[in-house]
Structures are given as C-alpha cells and as structure tokens.
Design a protein around this motif. Structure first.
Motif, short mmCIF file in Angstrom:
data_model
loop_
_atom_site.label_atom_id
_atom_site.label_comp_id
_atom_site.label_asym_id
_atom_site.label_seq_id
_atom_site.Cartn_x
_atom_site.Cartn_y
_atom_site.Cartn_z
N ALA A 39 42.57 39.91 52.89
CA ALA A 39 42.34 40.99 51.92
C ALA A 39 43.34 40.91 50.77
CB ALA A 39 42.42 42.34 52.61
N LEU A 40 44.59 40.58 51.07
CA LEU A 40 45.60 40.45 50.01
C LEU A 40 45.27 39.29 49.08
CD1 LEU A 40 48.91 41.09 51.97
CD2 LEU A 40 48.05 42.43 50.04
N GLU A 41 44.77 38.21 49.64
CA GLU A 41 44.41 37.06 48.80
C GLU A 41 43.23 37.40 47.89
OE1 GLU A 41 44.61 33.60 46.92
OE2 GLU A 41 46.08 34.28 48.37
N ALA A 42 42.28 38.18 48.40
CA ALA A 42 41.09 38.53 47.62
C ALA A 42 41.35 39.65 46.63
CB ALA A 42 39.96 38.92 48.56
N VAL A 82 50.33 51.25 51.17
CA VAL A 82 49.79 50.27 50.23
C VAL A 82 50.76 49.10 50.15
CG1 VAL A 82 49.07 49.88 47.84
CG2 VAL A 82 48.73 52.12 48.88
N ILE A 83 50.21 47.88 50.21
CA ILE A 83 51.02 46.69 50.03
C ILE A 83 50.40 45.81 48.95
CG2 ILE A 83 52.06 46.65 52.32
CD1 ILE A 83 49.99 44.66 53.21
N TYR A 84 51.26 44.98 48.32
CA TYR A 84 50.83 44.12 47.21
C TYR A 84 51.38 42.72 47.42
CZ TYR A 84 51.04 41.91 42.62
OH TYR A 84 50.93 41.03 41.58
N ARG A 85 50.56 41.74 47.12
CA ARG A 85 51.00 40.35 47.07
C ARG A 85 50.17 39.63 46.02
NH1 ARG A 85 50.09 36.91 52.18
NH2 ARG A 85 48.06 36.66 51.23
N GLU A 86 50.83 38.93 45.15
CA GLU A 86 50.11 38.20 44.10
C GLU A 86 49.27 37.10 44.73
OE1 GLU A 86 51.15 35.52 40.16
OE2 GLU A 86 52.62 36.95 40.91
N SER A 87 48.03 37.03 44.31
CA SER A 87 47.10 36.04 44.82
C SER A 87 47.43 34.65 44.26
CB SER A 87 45.67 36.42 44.44
OG SER A 87 44.76 35.44 44.85
N LYS A 88 47.20 33.63 45.08
CA LYS A 88 47.46 32.27 44.62
C LYS A 88 46.31 31.75 43.76
CE LYS A 88 50.23 31.08 48.64
NZ LYS A 88 50.11 32.24 49.52
N GLU A 89 45.07 32.19 44.07
CA GLU A 89 43.90 31.64 43.39
C GLU A 89 43.17 32.61 42.48
OE1 GLU A 89 41.43 29.80 46.30
OE2 GLU A 89 43.09 28.63 47.11
N ASN A 90 43.06 33.91 42.86
CA ASN A 90 42.34 34.86 42.01
C ASN A 90 43.27 35.99 41.57
OD1 ASN A 90 41.15 33.91 44.39
ND2 ASN A 90 40.21 35.83 44.86
N LYS A 91 44.07 35.70 40.59
CA LYS A 91 44.98 36.73 40.07
C LYS A 91 44.18 37.70 39.19
CE LYS A 91 48.85 33.61 40.18
NZ LYS A 91 49.84 32.85 39.48
N THR A 92 44.13 38.95 39.62
CA THR A 92 43.38 39.95 38.84
C THR A 92 44.29 41.05 38.32
OG1 THR A 92 42.87 41.14 40.88
CG2 THR A 92 41.24 39.58 40.11
N ILE A 93 45.42 41.27 38.97
CA ILE A 93 46.32 42.34 38.56
C ILE A 93 47.47 41.75 37.75
CG2 ILE A 93 47.91 44.13 39.37
CD1 ILE A 93 46.17 44.40 41.87
#
Length: 95
Positions: A39-42, A82-93
């Motif tokens: 979910a974090l990756e997506a 709530v937790i956050y992690r920057e996505s490696k492939e689909n950066k949206t934020i």
C-alpha cells in the motif's frame, strides 16, 4: 527524515483519505506488513485503524510498523495512525 512543515502537509492530506487497513486481535504479522508495504508503494500515504479487540497502543504500533518498513510516522490519533514513505516507482506526493 521529514520536517515538521512537511509532516503538517501530510497530515492535511491524510484527513481526506479513509483507513484502508485494520489491525485486529491477530496483531502485527508478516502478512499485514506485506500489505502495508504494498500500500505504501502504491499510495505513499496510508491510514491504518486499530480495532478495539487488538488491545494495542496506537503510537507504539505506529512507530514499530514505520521502523520495520522504513517509513515515517505522520500522525497517531485515537485508534488510527498515518504513515508515509516515498514510492520508488510511482511518486505522486510532492512535499
């Protein structure tokens, strides 16, 4: 590590999203960690709810999961966090 201003921005974004995962009496298991990781990756920003039957502390659970997955804890209020992690492939934020 995110700054307090970035954390505030993420908290504002998290207000509108629903909790997509729940932690029940089974607690934190490998399957749950895999689902949160996916979910974090997506999505990059994930809200998780802890059910009353789990009998877990919200802040401690948030910190443990964030540390395990290399994510940043954003907010822990009541039985949700709530937790956050920057996505490696689909950066949206962009913060």
């Amino acid at each position: 590590m995110i700054t307090s201003k970035q954390r505030a921005t993420l908290r504002g974004m998290a207000n509108t999203i629903p909790a997509i995962l729940q932690i029940g009496k089974g607690g934190i298991c490998d399957n749950l960690l895999k689902q949160i990781d996916d979910a974090l990756e997506a999505r990059e920003l994930v809200k998780i709810s802890i059910l009353d039957t789990a009998m877990m502390d919200t802040r401690a659970t948030c910190s443990a999961i964030a540390e395990e997955l290399g994510a940043e804890p954003v907010q822990a209020i009541g039985s949700r966090f709530v937790i956050y992690r920057e996505s490696k492939e689909n950066k949206t934020i962009v913060i």
